[in-house]
Write an enzyme that holds these catalytic residues in place. Structure first.
Site, PDB file in Angstrom:
ATOM      1  N   GLU A 174      -2.835  -4.714  16.599  1.00 46.59           N
ATOM      2  CA  GLU A 174      -1.795  -3.768  16.167  1.00 46.59           C
ATOM      3  C   GLU A 174      -0.673  -3.654  17.201  1.00 46.59           C
ATOM      4  OE1 GLU A 174      -1.786  -2.852  13.190  1.00 46.59           O
ATOM      5  OE2 GLU A 174      -3.865  -2.668  12.497  1.00 46.59           O
ATOM      6  N   HIS A 223      -4.504   4.735  18.014  1.00 50.51           N
ATOM      7  CA  HIS A 223      -4.908   4.476  16.625  1.00 50.51           C
ATOM      8  C   HIS A 223      -6.423   4.586  16.529  1.00 50.51           C
ATOM      9  CE1 HIS A 223      -5.520   2.674  12.754  1.00 50.51           C
ATOM     10  NE2 HIS A 223      -6.072   1.579  13.249  1.00 50.51           N
ATOM     11  N   HIS A 245      -9.987   5.322  13.688  1.00 51.65           N
ATOM     12  CA  HIS A 245     -10.505   5.346  12.314  1.00 51.65           C
ATOM     13  C   HIS A 245     -11.247   6.661  12.096  1.00 51.65           C
ATOM     14  CE1 HIS A 245     -10.428   0.630  12.120  1.00 51.65           C
ATOM     15  NE2 HIS A 245      -9.227   1.173  12.264  1.00 51.65           N
ATOM     16  N   GLU A 272      -4.776  27.144  14.443  1.00 46.47           N
ATOM     17  CA  GLU A 272      -4.029  26.523  15.538  1.00 46.47           C
ATOM     18  C   GLU A 272      -3.283  25.265  15.101  1.00 46.47           C
ATOM     19  OE1 GLU A 272      -6.212  25.070  18.849  1.00 46.47           O
ATOM     20  OE2 GLU A 272      -7.151  23.478  17.698  1.00 46.47           O
ATOM     21  N   HIS A 286      -7.499   3.981   5.960  1.00 45.39           N
ATOM     22  CA  HIS A 286      -7.626   3.216   7.205  1.00 45.39           C
ATOM     23  C   HIS A 286      -7.793   4.113   8.438  1.00 45.39           C
ATOM     24  CE1 HIS A 286      -6.188  -0.471   9.688  1.00 45.39           C
ATOM     25  NE2 HIS A 286      -6.806   0.389  10.467  1.00 45.39           N
TER      26      HIS A 286
HETATM   27  O1  2HA Z   1      -9.691  -3.450  14.461  1.00 44.74           O
HETATM   28  O2  2HA Z   1      -8.177  -0.877  14.058  1.00 44.74           O
HETATM   29  O3  2HA Z   1      -6.163  -1.665  12.570  1.00 44.74           O
HETATM   30  C1  2HA Z   1      -8.567  -2.922  15.061  1.00 44.74           C
HETATM   31  C2  2HA Z   1      -7.905  -2.038  14.097  1.00 44.74           C
HETATM   32  C3  2HA Z   1      -6.903  -2.624  13.201  1.00 44.74           C
HETATM   33 ZN    ZN Z   2      -7.423   0.202  12.391  1.00 44.51          ZN
END
Ligand code: 2HA
Ligand code: ZN
Length: 277
Positions: free
Chosen positions: A116, A140, A142, A170, A211
């Site tokens: 990414e 980032h 998940h 909050e 995602h």
């Molecule tokens: O595997 O999270 O979006 C890496 C990620 C791709």
């Molecule tokens: Zn991801």
């Protein structure tokens, strides 16, 4: 100074492990990047590797020309970062055009920066500009409950912001600008990077449907805390929705207006729409 002993590497590794402990990084899921300060770059320069070849970023980020970033490696597991940071992480340098990078430290068993990288660097470029250089961390993850909500709520900034604000007092204080949402897209490329960075012009949180989430912040604490707060609010909403389709009482739009007054916030009215019309 030994690169592994620097404050920024230690903070990065701790944040990555905190995210893993939360359950947000199955397998190689998620990625993290940090934009080094000029002082940090000088403090480690004698210990950087001799420059290798320039590689294309896959995006054009002239606003980051010459900057250095600490990033997670593509295919590396967050689970392993705390025990083997030199194999899982890299310090990269950008060229003067903002189109290429080269690895200057880390990935000692080989590999490339996060898949990414275009989204991370395009987000950094926007955030560097709109925060006057204050923001340095892009994360980032998940996050389970936010992902679950993207199957049942309309994919709009207004609905996600309002529902998340409503689940914990909050929340509007922690993310008063709201959250952005994009529909499902192929990850890893320039297209999703452009869509995300456009929303980063006005939000510090962008949700990728089905995602996960991207957060931006000044430092590791703020950025982790933002992800944590948004995900916790999503968890409460998932629990409430699993119990009943109807809340008996809630934080109302007027309650949110009062909160804004009390905390000297500006909560945009477009998030305070009348739900019962
Ligand atoms: O595997 O999270 O979006 C890496 C990620 C791709
Ligand atoms: Zn991801």
């Amino acid at each position: 100074m030994k690169i592994l002993d620097t404050r920024f590497v230690r903070g990065f590794v701790k944040m990555a492990d905190d995210g893993f402990q939360q359950g947000w990084h199955e397998r190689n899921g998620g990625n993290l990047s940090y934009r080094l300060t000029p002082v940090e770059v000088e403090s480690i320069r004698p210990r950087l590797n001799a420059p290798g070849d320039w590689e294309p970023i896959g995006a054009h980020v002239p606003g980051l020309a010459g900057e250095f970033f600490l990033v997670t490696g593509s295919g590396k597991y967050f689970r392993n970062i705390v025990s083997d940071p030199e194999a899982c992480l890299a310090i990269i340098e950008l060229d003067e055009t903002g189109e290429n990078y080269r690895i200057r430290w880390g990935l000692v068993e080989g590999g490339r920066p996060t898949s990414e990288l275009p989204a991370h660097l395009m987000n950094h470029e926007v955030k560097k500009r709109v925060t006057g250089g204050m923001h340095r961390v892009i994360y980032h993850a998940h996050t389970t409950n936010i992902i679950a909500l993207t199957f049942v709520l309309p994919l709009s900034d207004e609905v996600f912001t309002r529902e998340l604000w409503e689940m914990a007092t909050e929340c509007p204080v922690v993310f008063p600008d709201g959250v952005g949402v994009i529909g499902w897209m192929v990850p890893g490329g320039e297209e999703i990077a452009i869509a995300t960075s456009k929303l980063m012009e006005k939000y510090d949180v962008v949700i990728w449907a089905h995602h996960g989430m991207f957060c931006s912040g000044e430092n590791f604490d703020h950025t982790f805390g933002l992800m944590h707060t948004v995900e916790k609010s999503a968890e409460i909403l998932c629990k409430v929705m699993a119990m009943t389709p109807n809340k008996l009482q809630t934080i109302t739009a007027d309650n949110l207006r009062d909160l804004a007054k009390g905390f000297h916030l500006e909560l945009p009215e477009r998030f305070l729409y009348d739900k019962f019309k």
